[in-house]
Design an enzyme around this catalytic site. Structure first.
Site, mmCIF file in Angstrom:
data_model
loop_
_atom_site.group_PDB
_atom_site.id
_atom_site.type_symbol
_atom_site.label_atom_id
_atom_site.label_comp_id
_atom_site.label_asym_id
_atom_site.label_seq_id
_atom_site.Cartn_x
_atom_site.Cartn_y
_atom_site.Cartn_z
ATOM 1 N N TYR A 128 -5.201 -11.226 84.350
ATOM 2 C CA TYR A 128 -5.817 -12.204 85.240
ATOM 3 C C TYR A 128 -5.872 -11.711 86.687
ATOM 4 O O TYR A 128 -6.205 -12.470 87.585
ATOM 5 C CB TYR A 128 -5.042 -13.522 85.211
ATOM 6 C CG TYR A 128 -5.206 -14.326 83.941
ATOM 7 C CD1 TYR A 128 -5.740 -13.763 82.787
ATOM 8 C CD2 TYR A 128 -4.821 -15.652 83.899
ATOM 9 C CE1 TYR A 128 -5.870 -14.497 81.621
ATOM 10 C CE2 TYR A 128 -4.953 -16.402 82.741
ATOM 11 C CZ TYR A 128 -5.472 -15.818 81.600
ATOM 12 O OH TYR A 128 -5.608 -16.548 80.457
ATOM 13 N N LYS A 195 4.620 -8.380 74.502
ATOM 14 C CA LYS A 195 4.098 -7.648 73.346
ATOM 15 C C LYS A 195 4.400 -6.171 73.612
ATOM 16 O O LYS A 195 3.504 -5.308 73.625
ATOM 17 C CB LYS A 195 2.583 -7.928 73.215
ATOM 18 C CG LYS A 195 1.948 -7.406 71.966
ATOM 19 C CD LYS A 195 2.124 -8.308 70.763
ATOM 20 C CE LYS A 195 1.533 -7.646 69.531
ATOM 21 N NZ LYS A 195 1.838 -8.352 68.287
ATOM 22 N N ASP A 228 3.489 -13.229 69.484
ATOM 23 C CA ASP A 228 2.943 -13.818 68.243
ATOM 24 C C ASP A 228 4.045 -14.503 67.436
ATOM 25 O O ASP A 228 3.863 -15.611 66.911
ATOM 26 C CB ASP A 228 2.190 -12.773 67.394
ATOM 27 C CG ASP A 228 2.841 -11.407 67.386
ATOM 28 O OD1 ASP A 228 3.884 -11.240 68.056
ATOM 29 O OD2 ASP A 228 2.326 -10.498 66.709
ATOM 30 N N ASP A 252 -0.362 -18.599 80.087
ATOM 31 C CA ASP A 252 -1.473 -19.541 80.089
ATOM 32 C C ASP A 252 -1.624 -20.169 78.704
ATOM 33 O O ASP A 252 -1.700 -21.393 78.543
ATOM 34 C CB ASP A 252 -2.743 -18.778 80.482
ATOM 35 C CG ASP A 252 -3.920 -19.696 80.736
ATOM 36 O OD1 ASP A 252 -3.710 -20.921 80.796
ATOM 37 O OD2 ASP A 252 -5.045 -19.192 80.870
#
Ligand code: NAD
Length: 366
Positions: A128, A195, A228, A252
């Site tokens: 972002y 991740k 995840d 987000d």
């Protein structure tokens, strides 16, 4: 009740349903007995014709001076070339933490119970950061050639590229914020989300930095989760999580997931916080189609006001406001359409009547 302290707070009603929600919230905050000197400032679509921008410099100056603001939602004008006021505020005031407490209250219609977790989302970095290269542009092709050579891996010529920067500096301060928050509010555990198994040098750096910061807080448990896996666990066992700290993009997405766990946008509060200023606002937007109808739920903004009271150190008033809101929700009378069993329920009340109900509860608490 006479009080020694009067807080000067920048008050931005916003646009769309913002002014109605802000007025309801202002009444409730004043009914807690805390004294406010509101510094009324207008921003958003409605002021563009007057100032040529939806975020005039004097509004930013007011927040810098007061160090604290509460705002209603602001519409992002489409196709005008102006960036979102909400994003601009975060950048200009260096509000690096998006804070989203997600707590379920009895009476809120949700599939989940016992959810009480807090999200600390990094606000500036990651995908972002706004560093993007459009497919087909000469500089994009140049970048593709450069990266392909440097990394030794081909990138297709017809690619668009978004850059994902994650720094030690940016990570340290958001992780410190999460741990300091945990200490201040008696929370037991911080979970860093990433991740890192795939993105070793961005998410991997986030994780390594979080692990290092965690050693400074031996009184708070620390763990990490791959995003995840976390997503699955949140819908299976949300009660196992306490404070979550995440880079921007995962933050987000997980924020909205958790807003869903506790009953949706009508009750999800938030704040954007930096070292020198804090802006409190609901998670939801300006819901323009309901503008001026005295219809939508002011509770998310009222809960944001509760967070502001805590930020000011007015914990006792914050507790009373929380109890009053919880009582109104549990009783189920002074609530808007979105909190009724069906959206057409004729007993649903309007925005300002919710404020009346909350003020009655505050008064009955004495
Ligand atoms: P939105 O949150 O405004 O509305 C989506 C839907 O959610 C509404 O139609 C309504 O059904 C429901 N809803 C939202 N708030 C509610 C409330 N308080 N009570 C009951 N129901 C509620 O999202 P959107 O339509 O995507 O965005 C509208 C505008 O708001 C856009 O211009 C967007 O950029 C802006 N926005 C501003 C902020 C902010 O000011 N922080 C945040 C998000 C979106």
């Amino acid at each position: 009740m006479t009080r020694a302290v009067t807080y000067r707070v920048t008050f931005i009603p916003g646009d769309g349903v913002g002014p109605e929600l802000s007025e309801a919230t202002r009444r409730v905050l004043e009914a807690t007995g805390v004294a406010f000197d509101w510094d009324l400032q207008e921003a958003g679509a409605d002021v563009m014709h007057r100032y040529g921008t939806p975020l005039p410099e004097h509004v930013l100056e007011s927040i810098r001076t007061n160090g604290i603001a509460i705002k209603g939602p602001i519409t992002t004008p489409i196709g005008t070339g102006f960036r979102s006021v909400n994003v601009a505020l975060r950048k200009e005031l260096d509000l690096y933490c998006c804070l989203r407490p997600c707590k379920w209250y009895p009476g809120v219609r949700s599939r989940y119970r016992e959810v009480d977790l807090v999200i600390c989302r990094e606000n500036h970095e990651d995908l972002y950061a706004g560093i993007e290269f459009e497919q087909g542009e000469p500089e994009t092709l140049e970048l593709i050639e450069f990266i392909s050579k440097l990394a030794g891996k081909p990138i297709r010529q017809d690619s668009g590229i978004s850059i994902k920067p994650i720094s030690v500096t940016g990570t340290k301060r958001i992780v410190h914020y999460a741990f300091d928050y945990a200490r201040r509010y008696g929370r037991k555990k911080v979970t860093a989300v990433h991740k890192a198994n795939i993105m070793k040098y961005s998410d991997g750096l986030f994780l390594a930095t979080a692990q290092e910061v965690a050693t400074e807080y031996p009184d708070i448990a620390f763990e990490d989760r791959i995003v995840d896996n976390l997503s699955m666990q949140l819908v299976q066992r949300p009660e196992e999580y306490d404070v979550l700290v995440l880079p921007n993009l995962y933050g987000d997405i997980v924020s909205d997931l958790c807003a869903g766990l506790i009953g949706g946008l009508g009750v999800a509060p938030g704040a954007n916080i930096g070292d020198h200023a804090a802006v409190f606002e609901a998670t939801h937007g300006s819901a323009p189609k309901y503008r001026g109808q005295n219809k939508v739920n002011p509770m998310a903004m009222m809960f944001s006001g509760m967070l502001m009271l805590r930020h000011l150190g007015e914990d006792e008033a914050a507790d009373r406001l929380e109890r009053a809101l919880a009582a109104v929700i549990a009783e189920g009378t002074y609530v808007t359409y979105d909190m009724k069993p069906t959206r057409e329920d004729p007993t649903a009340v309007g925005t300002s009547q919710v404020a009346d109900g909350v003020i009655q509860q505050l008064e009955s608490q004495g």
